[in-house]
Scaffold this active site. Structure first.
Site, PDB file in Angstrom:
ATOM      1  N   HIS A 182       7.244   1.366   4.479  1.00 30.68           N
ATOM      2  CA  HIS A 182       8.155   1.454   5.513  1.00 30.68           C
ATOM      3  C   HIS A 182       7.987   0.318   6.532  1.00 30.68           C
ATOM      4  O   HIS A 182       7.246   0.317   7.377  1.00 30.68           O
ATOM      5  CB  HIS A 182       7.391   2.542   6.307  1.00 30.68           C
ATOM      6  CG  HIS A 182       7.429   4.067   5.489  1.00 30.68           C
ATOM      7  ND1 HIS A 182       7.253   5.158   6.191  1.00 30.68           N
ATOM      8  CD2 HIS A 182       7.812   4.525   4.233  1.00 30.68           C
ATOM      9  CE1 HIS A 182       7.554   6.329   5.395  1.00 30.68           C
ATOM     10  NE2 HIS A 182       7.658   5.769   4.179  1.00 30.68           N
ATOM     11  N   ASP A 183       8.905  -0.836   6.241  1.00 31.71           N
ATOM     12  CA  ASP A 183       9.204  -1.581   7.064  1.00 31.71           C
ATOM     13  C   ASP A 183      10.568  -1.784   7.665  1.00 31.71           C
ATOM     14  O   ASP A 183      11.303  -1.402   6.719  1.00 31.71           O
ATOM     15  CB  ASP A 183       8.684  -3.174   6.458  1.00 31.71           C
ATOM     16  CG  ASP A 183       7.215  -2.886   6.190  1.00 31.71           C
ATOM     17  OD1 ASP A 183       6.411  -3.354   6.988  1.00 31.71           O
ATOM     18  OD2 ASP A 183       6.889  -2.603   4.825  1.00 31.71           O
TER      19      ASP A 183
END
Lengths: 249, 575
Positions: free
Chosen positions: B500-501
């Site tokens: 999750h970037d």
């Protein structure tokens, strides 16, 4: 707790074997027995050594209890003793040694993981980084266990110390209080703890979790393919575990 | 020597969700697409022997290996970055399916507030409410504008869900019913309702019943087998590009997939891009693939890196605030909350899916009043039943040693007697958090690695503390005998473990505040589109895939229009 009662005969046998190992270790001392004692400590399948009686003529050798990585006997014995401290045999069931965790770790260290084949290894390694690979960390770590034991307890190897003495040493490793070249003892401990639990609970195909005894103790059903029949159950449902080796594809 | 190949309409750099969606939509419209993928081609047959925690969850079999390529990381501008070396510390997909092969399949939408966060915060609380250094901005698209694309993604992926009463309005229902409520979820719903909140069953790409999507691809019913997130699904019951968009693209006859093809440069002549340069990872042979349109469809780190290595756009500079590439990097990895230990209950917690569970959003976005709070935005309160795997789960109440006799006894006793309620929360960008090229470390080709500069801010800590309190409140209401809270570390420690970037090639309504427009088209380079969470100006409160996929569906409309028009900017920038 009916599951535990079912297991009690096995537990008795394992406990007595463990007691035997500890006692032999204490009387024989560090160097003499070498391979014979080591193979017992490593949890070679319930041989007829001391539970003779009804199995005298039929001894099964589990050839997976053979080392790929560790060469020196006392390195492997220190490893075995340390894993058993982390996950000891008790009333609930087998500990790390009976589950085959030391052999699991030995095989992992000889695998690509042992040489960090999937990690980024280019230098420079800066302050706080560990330039050693996993197999080097473990080898240095277990040797240091013996070194500290011998230094603090008149030349006694780690495996031959009392449980209390062993716990004290392992705790000092966990706290990062022991000097190991190029790696903190806390890093070694943390890796050892993780590998021990992996050895107790990974699929038996890797050499640990023998006979799925880790899963049975934890009541984990293993590599099941579907749980759709149990979705509305309010009570706990105990399911016999299955391993990948038990799948028929 | 570089072999120059015949030109195609569109080339993509990676065949996960974004590459797969671009390939499906463009080939259906009659355009020729080449999909370049650095990894292998997978099929669900590859997952038949896959119920192996050590191989997939611990050793991350489906993820990018770090041997040849990784990222570096530091907390502040003054620190020296170190490489992320351990394969377990950087979770990025590779091979066809990409992150969509190993994802858990939680499919929430972001809130209307997210897309206009700056305007709405100022409107309600005044500009002084925005903490110093926090560089939030409106996305250049509203919820109403993105809604049809969310729906399109949900229909394609067969999403099973229950409507969240506090979410933005929907034009169409979820295509399949929610997953079954297990006993633990019933407890969650009852406790949340007792407290006056609005729980719902987590929407998911682990589909609840067999479903054929509008492209004619069929997904099978989920078996709740628990080998889900970090694993591929051998049933084809989890929406994955390899069972949805990639076969759709192949069916058209207009798609060519090339695996083992690592894109190393986008070819840029100063005004437009002409194609990409890529390398066969087995032989080292180099190829040039010319195309009318190039679409960057790799993970955000590689999207940003390809732009920087190719000299496209201006590197963001945290000291001057100038430059757009690398700006507003956010990492949305840390999950905190509360764990409840129940003496009288024993749950069938071996059952699970990557997104079986329940949640509520009473403390998310601006669904609650922030007037007397010292932070903005919020998070979702949620409980997940992933299926307790035995290596990863050895729960013991705080105060129990983490090895030895007491550890063993307690971890066995509580294995089926715990529930965790956690909060996924928004992560807002900060002027000092960004991506650039590392000055020291390189990949296997000798190209610099991406360097991440990121830490938690005071503002993140305040939001987190508030939400942990709300998790604790719920676990107590559920009747736990012991409740432990999971604190957030003071500093981010550099484990990028949820894939999750966001940010780095952010979207907006003007080249003054963004790198791409709301069609994911670069403001400066008309025939280059950059798809992915790299476009998020801030990380919304939950999993990125639906929003990323929705923006990609919008991008495909833009690409088709661009090709029909024979070029040009699709959006007139606002000043």
């Amino acid at each position: 707790m009916s599951e535990q009662e079912k297991k009690s005969p096995i537990l008795d046998k394992r406990s007595s074997r463990r007691t035997f190992i500890k006692n032999s270790g204490l009387t024989v001392g560090g160097l003499v027995l070498g391979g014979a004692l080591g193979s017992l400590i490593g949890g070679k399948t319930e041989t007829s050594t001391h539970t003779a009686g009804n199995e005298t003529s039929h001894t099964t050798i589990d050839y997976s209890d053979t080392r790929l990585f560790f060469v020196r006997q006392k390195d492997f014995e220190a490893l075995s003793a340390a894993t058993e401290l982390i996950y000891p045999e008790d009333d609930n069931g087998p500990g790390a040694v009976a589950l085959g965790a030391p052999y699991f770790i030995d095989k992992q260290l000889a695998s690509p993981w042992g040489t960090n084949a999937d990690d980024y290894r280019k230098g420079p390694f800066k302050k706080g980084e560990v330039p050693l690979n996993n197999s080097e960390i473990f080898l240095q770590g277990v040797r240091k266990l013996n070194e500290v034991a011998e230094k603090e307890h008149d030349g006694t190897l780690f495996k031959d110390l009392t449980e209390e003495q062993q716990i004290a040493i392992l705790t000092s490793f966990q706290n990062g209080e022991v000097e190991i070249e190029l790696v903190s003892s806390a890093v070694f401990f943390s890796s050892l703890r993780a590998a021990t639990l992996q050895g107790c609970f990974s699929d038996p195909l890797y050499g640990g979790n023998k006979d799925m005894a880790g899963w049975k103790m934890k009541e984990f059903p293993g590599a099941q393919m579907s749980y759709t029949s149990y979705l509305d159950k309010e009570e706990f449902v105990l399911i016999e575990p299955i391993s990948l080796g038990g799948h028929k594809h | 020597m570089v072999t120059k190949l015949p030109k195609v309409d569109v080339v993509t750099t990676g065949m996960g969700w974004t590459g797969g969606i671009v390939a499906a939509e463009l080939t259906k419209a009659g355009y020729k697409v080449v999909g370049l993928e650095r990894g292998v081609e997978r099929s669900i047959e590859d997952y038949l022997h896959g119920h192996d925690e050590l191989k997939y969850n611990v050793r991350k079999e489906l993820m990018q290996k770090l041997t040849k390529d990784t990222i570096t990381f530091r907390n502040t501008l003054d620190d020296e970055a170190k490489p992320v070396r351990d394969e377990g510390a950087l979770v990025v997909g590779t091979g066809t399916g990409g992150g969509g092969a190993h994802w858990g399949g939680q499919t929430y939408r972001y809130f209307p507030y997210d897309f206009e966060i700056r305007s709405k915060t100022i409107e309600k609380y005044g500009e002084s409410k925005i903490p110093e250094g926090v560089t939030i901005q409106d996305w250049g698209i509203t919820y109403d504008e993105i809604e049809p694309y969310y729906s399109k993604f949900e229909q394609m992926a067969g999403i099973s869900g229950e409507v969240d009463p506090l979410a933005g309005p929907r034009s169409i229902d979820y295509p399949t019913p929610p997953l079954k409520k297990l006993q633990q979820m019933k407890m969650f719903h009852e406790a949340a309702e007792n407290l006056g909140y609005h729980p719902f069953v987590v929407p998911t790409a682990n589909v609840s019943e067999a479903y054929t999507n509008p492209d004619g691809q069929t997904l099978n019913a989920c078996q709740y087998c628990s080998f889900c997130g970090s694993y591929g699904c051998e049933y084809g019951a989890k929406a994955d590009p390899i069972v949805t968009v990639i076969p759709t693209a192949k069916k058209t006859g207009n798609f060519e997939l090339r695996t083992h093809s690592l894109v190393t440069r986008v070819l840029y002549d100063g005004t437009k891009v002409t194609g990409v340069l890529y390398k066969d990872t087995r032989t080292g042979e180099e190829f040039e693939q010319p195309a009318d349109v190039v679409v960057l469809t790799s993970y955000i780190f590689n999207n940003v890196r390809l732009l920087l290595l190719s000299g496209i756009g201006e590197q963001y500079n945290p000291k001057t605030g100038k430059g757009m590439i690398g700006k507003n990097y956010t990492d949305h990895h840390t999950i905190t909350g509360a764990i409840g230990y129940f003496e009288e209950k024993k749950f069938n917690s071996y059952i699970g899916t990557g997104s079986l569970g329940s949640a509520y959003n009473d403390f998310n976005a601006d669904n609650f009043d922030h007037s007397n709070l010292d932070f903005i935005h919020g998070g979702q309160i949620e409980m997940h039943l992933f299926g307790n795997e035995p290596i990863a789960n050895n729960p013991v109440p705080m105060g129990t040693p983490n090895w030895g006799k007491e550890f063993k006894k307690n971890s066995l006793h509580y294995y089926y007697r715990t529930l965790s309620v956690v909060s996924q929360r928004a992560i807002l960008p900060h002027k000092n958090h960004y991506l650039d090229l590392d000055p020291t470390y390189t990949d296997d080709n000798g190209d610099p690695l991406i360097r991440v500069t990121f830490d938690y801010t005071d503002h993140d800590h305040k939001r987190n503390e508030f939400l942990v309190g709300k998790c604790e409140e719920l676990v107590k209401e559920m009747g736990a005998d012991i409740v432990d809270t999971i604190p957030m570390a003071e500093h981010f420690g550099g484990r990028f473990t949820f894939q999750h970037d966001g940010g780095g090639v952010i979207m907006g309504d003007s080249p003054k505040n963004s790198a791409v427009n709301n069609y994911m088209q670069m403001w400066d380079v008309d025939n280059l589109f950059v798809c992915g969470a790299s476009a998020f100006p801030h990380f919304g409160p939950t999993n990125p895939t639906p929003t990323m996929a929705a923006l990609t569906y919008r991008a495909t409309e833009g690409i088709i229009e661009f090709l029909k028009n024979g070029g040009g900017q699709l959006i007139t920038p606002k000043n």
